[in-house]
Scaffold this active site. Structure first.
Site, short mmCIF file in Angstrom:
data_model
loop_
_atom_site.label_atom_id
_atom_site.label_comp_id
_atom_site.label_asym_id
_atom_site.label_seq_id
_atom_site.Cartn_x
_atom_site.Cartn_y
_atom_site.Cartn_z
N LEU A 31 0.84 -1.20 0.00
CA LEU A 31 0.00 0.00 0.00
C LEU A 31 0.87 1.25 0.00
CD1 LEU A 31 -2.81 1.33 0.19
CD2 LEU A 31 -2.56 1.23 2.69
N LYS A 84 3.98 1.57 -1.05
CA LYS A 84 4.71 1.71 -2.31
C LYS A 84 3.81 2.10 -3.47
CE LYS A 84 6.62 -2.39 -1.84
NZ LYS A 84 7.44 -3.62 -2.08
N LEU A 140 -14.19 7.49 -0.26
CA LEU A 140 -14.76 8.82 0.01
C LEU A 140 -13.93 9.92 -0.65
CD1 LEU A 140 -15.93 8.52 3.72
CD2 LEU A 140 -17.24 8.22 1.61
N GLY A 141 -12.72 9.60 -1.07
CA GLY A 141 -11.90 10.57 -1.77
C GLY A 141 -12.06 10.54 -3.28
N ASP A 157 -15.24 -6.30 3.38
CA ASP A 157 -14.22 -5.61 2.59
C ASP A 157 -14.77 -4.44 1.79
OD1 ASP A 157 -11.47 -5.50 1.83
OD2 ASP A 157 -12.00 -6.29 -0.14
N HIS A 217 -17.10 0.96 2.08
CA HIS A 217 -17.19 1.76 0.86
C HIS A 217 -18.64 2.08 0.48
CE1 HIS A 217 -13.03 1.06 0.63
NE2 HIS A 217 -12.99 0.06 -0.23
N LYS A 242 -24.58 -4.18 -4.49
CA LYS A 242 -24.02 -5.37 -5.14
C LYS A 242 -22.51 -5.19 -5.24
CE LYS A 242 -24.80 -6.11 -9.59
NZ LYS A 242 -25.46 -6.52 -10.85
N ARG A 262 -26.70 4.20 -9.29
CA ARG A 262 -27.78 4.31 -10.27
C ARG A 262 -29.06 4.69 -9.53
NH1 ARG A 262 -25.68 1.45 -14.95
NH2 ARG A 262 -27.63 1.89 -16.02
#
Length: 623
Positions: free
Chosen positions: A145, A147, A309-310, A364, A369, A462, A475
């Site tokens: 992460l 690198k 979020l970014g 995950d 997210h 999904k 959507r």
């Protein structure tokens, strides 16, 4: 005064440091003059933030408002900081209504104006001399992460002129490495963001010369004290602001927080810690992690990063809604039929199965997210753009969500598949995954928000690996037009007559609205057309990586896009009961071929709620 200005800009107490000293003149300055000093501090902070070339200052420029009490009536007058600066530089004292009086004039109940004059001079010195520095320590610097994402993002900020004048970057990890070895390791990942820019090689060289390495154990306070000594050498006596990025497994977050807080937090400036997900596996482990971190850090120092979020299109959500009259009145159950949040990857675990198998697709992707995007999408208008006001509204959404039931969830796992003469592996073919694993690589869920705005509207999520394409999008499918005069032109498929707003987060960022339109000609034939804002066509500059935006926000103390502890608690409270039931009952996932659209059960779930999944294959891109 420099320490005071830094603390004001940081807006927090620093663990392990003394309290920020009070203003020397606070006991005798009038309220208007105190506000003048405060505004200059704000101007200093804003000036530093706005030094990023090619980007606009995201917070409103500071203005101070000085209240006059003449004749017992209050009136407000805006006084910009340049006026205050000019007055201080010329030896003029500002009265409560912004009128200048010569230095030496005394007012009832105030100390001699020479003291006030010195206060302003000190502040102006802060503005012009820039005696602050930022030290960024990447803990876990030898990992993928760091690198692939963190160092390239820091270089991109440097390349665009977004980092402060004085900054230092340290890598910290257990591996033995020299400064030159660190520079060689990360140099291959650094690229100039805009092709054919002059002096790119020089920029890379200048950036690498500010990168250093310190080896140590994550749980060793002595090693972090040694790091503190190294940092001070580069900080050169300036006010030191320090940012620690924990690019490490969550089981050692607390060890590093303790060691860094006790051994290398800043004594004069701010100290902030960025924590990477996963934030636990369930409500209990998440709460334990939060308690551990808060033993050594305040909530204001903890920046829980969710890189989604970014993303440019995610940050644009509130702008799209709240600054466009055409959308805000439609943003409710009265006009919206359903909302879909879709995350799709066209590859499998590819050797990362050991990590993934411990978490699965729900932990995950969905719990963080997609749920964070849902909260931003569905929240009520905040009272301001202040981080706490926005996050308050997000928490309200999460707490209003109906408990998730297993009958409203479908899980799947990809199996091997042969296509075009190529054999694609199954999830359990990954050598780091147990042969009998039932960890889902795909999940679909129907969620509901039980409040007045969204009552009855299904939010369908999904997320999956090894699907037919890569992408992430939101959507919004609107309701049918009541009594549509042209419904016969669409045949029996009434869904063809509905409008749909699509926000494509990645790749090939775009926003488009599907509308009904007459095909040119003498007949009356209708089709669906797209009003398309394709970012690559509309904007010439490259969209920054999400890590660039979030790192810059952390340096500036902007917390809107970082997750607060009560947000995290509410998110886990929604998903933990479902995850526990899936694991206790050992629910077997439905198998789906590698490269397909996912398990058939996802389509039955959508049909149950009278929804048809959007098809990312049929969308427009560039002209």
């Amino acid at each position: 005064m420099a320490a005071m200005a830094a603390a004001a800009a940081g807006g927090m107490a620093v663990a392990g440091s003394g309290q920020v000293p009070a203003m020397p003149a606070s006991s005798w300055l009038g309220s208007g003059t105190r506000k003048s000093l405060g505004a200059l501090r704000g101007f200093r902070a804003a000036s530093s933030a706005s030094s990023c070339s090619g980007s606009e200052l995201r917070r409103a420029p500071p203005a101070q408002f000085v209240r006059s009490q003449e004749n017992g009536r209050g009136r407000t007058r805006a006084l910009d900081t340049s006026t205050a600066a000019s007055a201080a530089a010329s030896g003029t004292l500002l009265s409560s209504d912004g009128v200048g009086s010569p230095v030496g004039t005394k007012k009832t109940g105030e100390a001699p104006s020479e003291t006030l004059h010195q206060e302003f001079k000190d502040l102006i010195g802060d503005v012009t001399d820039n005696e602050e520095t930022v030290s960024i320590t990447v803990v876990g610097a030898s990992g993928d992460l760091a690198k692939k994402k963190i160092f390239p993002a820091l270089f991109a900020l440097f390349y665009e002129g977004c980092l402060p004048k004085h900054f230092t970057i340290f890598g910290f990890a257990r591996s033995k490495m020299t400064d030159e070895q660190l520079r060689e390791m990360i140099s291959g990942t650094l690229t100039c963001r805009i092709d054919q820019r002059e002096n790119c090689g020089d920029k890379i060289g200048n950036f690498l010369q500010r990168c250093f390495y310190h080896a140590g154990q994550y749980s060793s306070e002595d090693n972090f004290r040694q790091l503190d000594t190294e940092l001070k050498k580069h900080e050169g006596g300036r006010v030191a602001n320090r940012l620690f990025y924990l690019s490490i497994p969550p089981n050692i977050f607390v060890d590093v927080a303790r060691s860094a807080s006790r051994g290398s937090s800043s004594s004069r400036g701010w100290t902030r810690v960025i924590v990477e997900k996963p934030f636990g596996r369930d409500s209990e482990s998440s709460a334990e992690l939060t308690r551990g971190l808060k033993q050594y850090l305040t909530e204001e120092q903890i920046y829980r990063i969710d890189h989604y979020l970014g993303k440019e299109l995610v940050e644009n959500l509130s702008i799209l809604r709240f600054s466009n009259l055409v959308f805000e009145p439609l943003w409710s159950r009265q006009y919206i039929r359903n909302v879909q949040l879709i995350f799709s990857e066209d590859f499998g675990t590819e050797g990362r199965g050991g990590y993934f198998d411990n978490y699965g697709i729900i932990r995950d992707i969905m719990q963080n997210h997609l749920l964070q995007i849902l909260a931003l999408f569905a929240m009520e208008p905040p009272v301001s753009l202040d981080a706490e006001d926005i996050r308050n509204e997000k928490v309200k959404v999460l707490r209003s969500m109906r408990p998730l039931h297993i009958e409203d969830v479908v899980i799947g796992q990809y199996k091997g598949h042969r296509r075009g003469g190529v054999n694609y592996p199954a999830y359990t073919d990954d050598k780091t995954v147990p042969n009998n694993s039932i960890t889902p690589t795909f999940a679909a869920a129907a969620l509901f928000i039980d409040n007045a705005r969204w009552d009855g509207v299904p939010f369908l999520m999904k997320a999956g690996k090894a699907l037919h394409r890569k992408g992430a999008e939101i959507r919004v499918q609107f309701r049918h037009v009541p009594g549509n005069l042209y419904k016969r032109s669409f045949g029996t498929d009434l869904d063809q007559a509905t409008n749909e707003l699509v926000i494509r987060v990645q790749p090939d960022e775009a926003i488009y609205l599907k509308i009904n339109n007459k095909v040119p000609g003498l007949g009356m034939r209708l089709d669906r057309s797209n009003l398309n804002l394709h970012y690559a066509d509309r904007y010439s500059h490259e969209i920054p990586d999400a890590y660039e935006r979030l790192l810059l926000d952390a340096i500036e103390g902007e917390r809107r896009l970082f997750i607060r502890s009560d947000e995290l608690d509410a998110a886990w409270a929604l998903f933990t009961p479902l995850l526990k039931e899936l694991e206790d009952k050992r629910v077997a996932p439905e198998l789906y071929p590698y490269g397909s659209r996912g398990p058939v059960g996802a389509h039955y779930l959508a049909a149950k709620h009278h929804v048809r999944w959007g098809d990312m294959n049929t969308e427009v891109t560039s002209k």
